[in-house]
Scaffold this active site. Structure first.
Site, short mmCIF file in Angstrom:
data_model
loop_
_atom_site.label_atom_id
_atom_site.label_comp_id
_atom_site.label_asym_id
_atom_site.label_seq_id
_atom_site.Cartn_x
_atom_site.Cartn_y
_atom_site.Cartn_z
N GLY A 1 0.84 -1.19 0.00
CA GLY A 1 0.00 0.00 0.00
C GLY A 1 0.87 1.24 0.00
N GLN B 1 2.68 9.85 1.49
CA GLN B 1 3.97 9.15 1.45
C GLN B 1 4.80 9.52 0.23
OE1 GLN B 1 2.15 5.06 2.26
NE2 GLN B 1 4.11 4.96 3.31
N CYS C 1 5.86 -0.30 7.01
CA CYS C 1 5.46 0.92 6.32
C CYS C 1 6.65 1.41 5.50
CB CYS C 1 5.06 1.98 7.34
SG CYS C 1 4.52 3.53 6.60
N LEU C 2 6.41 1.77 4.23
CA LEU C 2 7.51 2.24 3.39
C LEU C 2 8.12 3.54 3.93
CD1 LEU C 2 6.17 1.48 -0.21
CD2 LEU C 2 7.79 0.15 1.16
N HIS D 1 -4.58 0.99 7.56
CA HIS D 1 -3.23 1.58 7.65
C HIS D 1 -3.11 2.75 6.66
CE1 HIS D 1 1.37 1.05 7.84
NE2 HIS D 1 1.18 1.90 6.84
N GLU D 2 -3.55 2.53 5.41
CA GLU D 2 -3.39 3.57 4.38
C GLU D 2 -4.31 4.75 4.65
OE1 GLU D 2 -0.88 3.43 2.53
OE2 GLU D 2 -0.45 1.35 3.02
N HIS E 1 -2.84 7.15 7.02
CA HIS E 1 -1.86 8.07 6.44
C HIS E 1 -2.52 9.37 5.98
CE1 HIS E 1 1.99 6.07 6.38
NE2 HIS E 1 1.51 4.98 5.82
ZN LIG Z 1 2.46 3.19 5.84
#
Ligand SMILES: [Zn+2]
Length: 180
Positions: A49, A54, A104-105, A146-147, A150
């Site tokens: 994701g 991000q 998480c990236l 999660h997304e 963000h």
């Molecule tokens: Zn993340």
């Protein structure tokens, strides 16, 4: 295609509330390119994701790979479906909380255990500006929560009940990764 630069924890864009998109904006060429670039970037870094903030865009959208084989209804392994979700509104269907590993990236090489609602429904727009609604449980429900976090400036650390499970990726692989 372009691989976008991913904002890392500490960059203020990850802590700001993102703004919704208008339908006309969604259909614009720059936005369609952003969506394609977000898919490329997510694949490049092996994410499941990736949300607008991000990639330094304070916009309420994310791309994700939702694994249908992971839901409770036992359809055999289909490949994860790439999906773009714009202006998501989440409703909890099953408030039972399930704890599992997340990464998480924007927080590279770290894993931690996070509690999430087991089943949700999400209303959103797709990349053509059309309304979509989907139900998800298990891992796909976790990815969507999660997304969506963000988009509100929330990182998975904020959702952890305890930091005891925090682990680097190498140690995760050595000691914690579930057996397939
Ligand atoms: Zn993340």
């Amino acid at each position: 295609m372009s691989i976008l630069k991913v904002a890392r924890m500490g960059h203020p864009v990850l802590r700001a509330k993102a703004r919704p998109l208008e339908k006309s904006e969604i259909l614009s060429a720059p936005m369609q390119k952003l969506i394609d670039d977000m898919f490329d970037t997510m694949r490049e870094y092996h994410g499941v994701g990736l949300a607008g903030p991000q990639v330094h865009e304070g916009l309420r959208l994310f791309v994700a790979l939702l694994d249908p084989g992971d839901s409770d209804d036992e359809r055999d392994r289909e490949p994860p479906a790439p999906i773009v979700i714009i202006n998501p509104e989440i409703t909890v269907v099953d408030a039972a909380m399930v704890e599992d590993w997340e990464g998480c990236l924007s927080i590279p090489d770290i894993r931690g255990r996070v509690r999430r609602a087991r089943e949700i429904r999400v209303r959103a727009l797709d990349r053509k500006g059309g309304r979509i609604e989907l139900r998800a449980q298990g891992f796909p429900a976790r990815v969507i929560q999660h997304e969506t976090d963000h988009l509100d400036g929330v990182l998975f650390f904020d959702r952890m009940k305890s930091f005891e499970s925090l682990t680097f990726l190498d140690e995760y692989s050595r000691f914690h990764r579930p057996e397939d």
